[in-house]
Design a protein around this motif. Structure first.
Motif: not given
Ligand code: H79
Length: 478
Positions: A257, A226, A126-127
């Motif tokens: 993606r 992603d 993941h990230h």
């Molecule tokens: O792997 C899952 C998420 O971690 C990833 N994509 C899905 C499949 C994802 N990436 N971006 N996002 C989801 C949307 C970002 C939301 C955010 Fe937050 C709002 C990032 C920071 C603020 C969600 C809420 C994550 C942290 C708080």
């Protein structure tokens, strides 16, 4: 020969059955320009995925160790590093505590299979940048840094295959740990990373090393990218990576993606030509399908987090999951539903219970989901109603949860969420009905049916056989 179909579609986002976001005009190409296969070849490559309809997403990484909690916060999960701004060296320490001795890949596969899911997609990285298999790409991996001391992906891939399920892997392009990248706001936020451009080529080579391992060692059938939205990742980079991966395995299925052209991020479809094989609406269901040749998959959490959060008990009910699956199928999409196992290797018990109930419905009604086509009825019937102009002068789309339809050769499946009373009535358009029965009725006793011109009426019993979704089968003259 490259055949390109460009579809225009209106997309309104339905967030977890509640609110409808702003409608958007989006384009999505069926066969991207960088892909030289015909749409027929592409359909053959996508066939298993397209028929599968329902898959399990698994988010598992170091973030399972803090389990969503840190310094009084209880709202964390896989975005832990970004949300806390923790130093890399401090986050790395969670690895020493990651020892999932209860991890039983056979059990995870059994849970997916009992839920009626046909494929599994698990986070390989993941990230956070932590690799869940023993890779040569980075020593920041589960085999080298944890007491568990071995990878978890291949055992799951093997168990999935033994059970007849397909196996795929998630991979984040953005990496909060890799030295090629630095945090956007040091000490506060990692996302979106900045790339040291002198190191970008080497980072892409590391990605290729790791992805080639996933293909060779787990025979991953889906690559689910992603973390592609940083300004340093381009469609050109995505096209190159796509071509490299399909070169290693021509049958691979790769999400959009891999490029960087998502429109409205969570809406998940591409603006312009796009890269990859399927669109990825996240936490929402498009208001309508996108027509033949456009593949898409809604990914969604079962509670409110992707990674494990021990405080999150906001679970969606089996009824919501079944109806979401039906809604998606009626629009020609797939449903990738997430679970977040804990650091011992256990999928939370409430998730298992909910999935079991969904599986019970599918055991009776699976024929109306797997391998089906979208609704044969024109327009929005069974999905959305357009309201009169509201305050801002624009019409609004309101989701209707009364019924949906799916189709197969010679059959239409009407999914009745709300019991319409004694008579189900629909403008059948080009559908010519021959006979009707309820799928959950073991005797398939014929129901009284009348079609006058386009109006089709079916006489129903007093009560639904299943209050979640009673499936009315209409046999048709094709
Ligand atoms: O792997 C899952 C998420 O971690 C990833 N994509 C899905 C499949 C994802 N990436 N971006 N996002 C989801 C949307 C970002 C939301 C955010 Fe937050 C709002 C990032 C920071 C603020 C969600 C809420 C994550 C942290 C708080």
């Amino acid at each position: 020969m490259t055949i390109r179909f460009v579809h225009r579609a209106i997309l309104a986002s339905l967030i977890a059955m509640s609110s409808v976001a702003q409608a958007q005009d989006l384009k999505q190409t069926a066969v991207p320009g960088h892909n030289t296969e015909t749409s027929e070849q592409r359909a053959a490559r996508m066939a298993w995925w397209r028929d599968a309809r329902f898959g399990m997403f698994i988010h598992w990484g170091l973030y399972a160790v803090p389990a969503g909690e840190w310094n009084g916060r209880k709202d964390l999960a896989e975005w832990f590093m970004d949300q806390t701004g923790i130093a890399r060296a401090d986050y790395e320490r969670f690895a020493a505590q990651f020892n999932p001795t209860k991890y039983d890949p056979e059990e995870w596969v059994r849970i997916a299979k009992d839920a009626g899911m046909k494929y599994i997609v698990i986070t390989s990285k993941h990230h956070e940048g932590f690799a869940m298999w023993d890779t040569k790409g980075t020593d920041y991996n589960i085999a080298k840094r944890t007491p568990y001391a071995k990878g978890v992906l291949k055992p799951l891939a093997d168990a999935a295959r033994r059970a007849g399920l397909h196996f795929g892997t998630y991979y984040s392009i953005m990496d909060w740990h890799d030295p090629s990248q630095s945090p956007a706001q040091p000490g506060k936020h990692y996302n979106p990373t900045k790339m040291d451009l002198a190191r970008k080529r080497a980072y892409i080579e590391e990605m290729k090393t790791e992805l080639a391992e996933l293909i060779r060692e787990t025979h991953t059938e889906v690559l689910w990218f992603d973390g592609e939205w940083m300004d340093w990742w381009t469609n050109e980079d995505g096209r190159e990576l796509y071509a490299y991966l399909r070169g290693l395995d021509p049958n691979l299925i790769i999400n959009n993606r891999v490029g960087n052209s998502r429109a409205g991020s969570l809406a998940g479809m591409d603006k312009g030509e796009g890269v990859g094989d399927f669109g990825t609406p996240e936490q929402n269901i498009p208001a309508r399908g996108f027509g033949p040749g456009v593949y898409w998959e809604t990914c969604m959490t079962l509670n409110d987090h992707w990674g494990y959060n021990k405080y999150d008990d906001h679970w969606k009910s089996p009824a919501v999951i079944v109806r979401n699956l039906v809604d998606i199928a009626s629009k020609g999409g797939n449903y990738l539903l997430n679970v977040g196992p804990d650091a011992t290797g256990t999928i939370p018990a409430p998730a298992v219970a909910i999935l079991g109930d969904v599986g019970s419905w599918l055991k009776v009604n699976g024929e109306s989901i797997y391998g089906t086509g979208p609704t044969p009825f024109a327009g929005d019937r069974g999905s959305y109603s357009k309201t009169e102009k509201s305050g801002d002068g624009k019409p609004k789309w309101i989701p209707r949860w009364d019924w949906r339809a799916t189709s197969k050769k010679g059959k239409v499946y009407v999914h009745l969420f709300e019991w319409p009373g004694k008579t189900f009535r629909v403008d059948a358009g080009d559908v010519h009905a021959k006979s009707a029965y309820l799928l959950a009725d073991p005797s398939h006793a014929p129901l009284q049916l009348a079609q006058n011109g386009k109006t089709l009426e079916v006489q129903l019993p007093d009560k639904p056989l299943d209050p979640v979704d009673t499936v009315l089968v209409i046999e048709t003259r094709d």
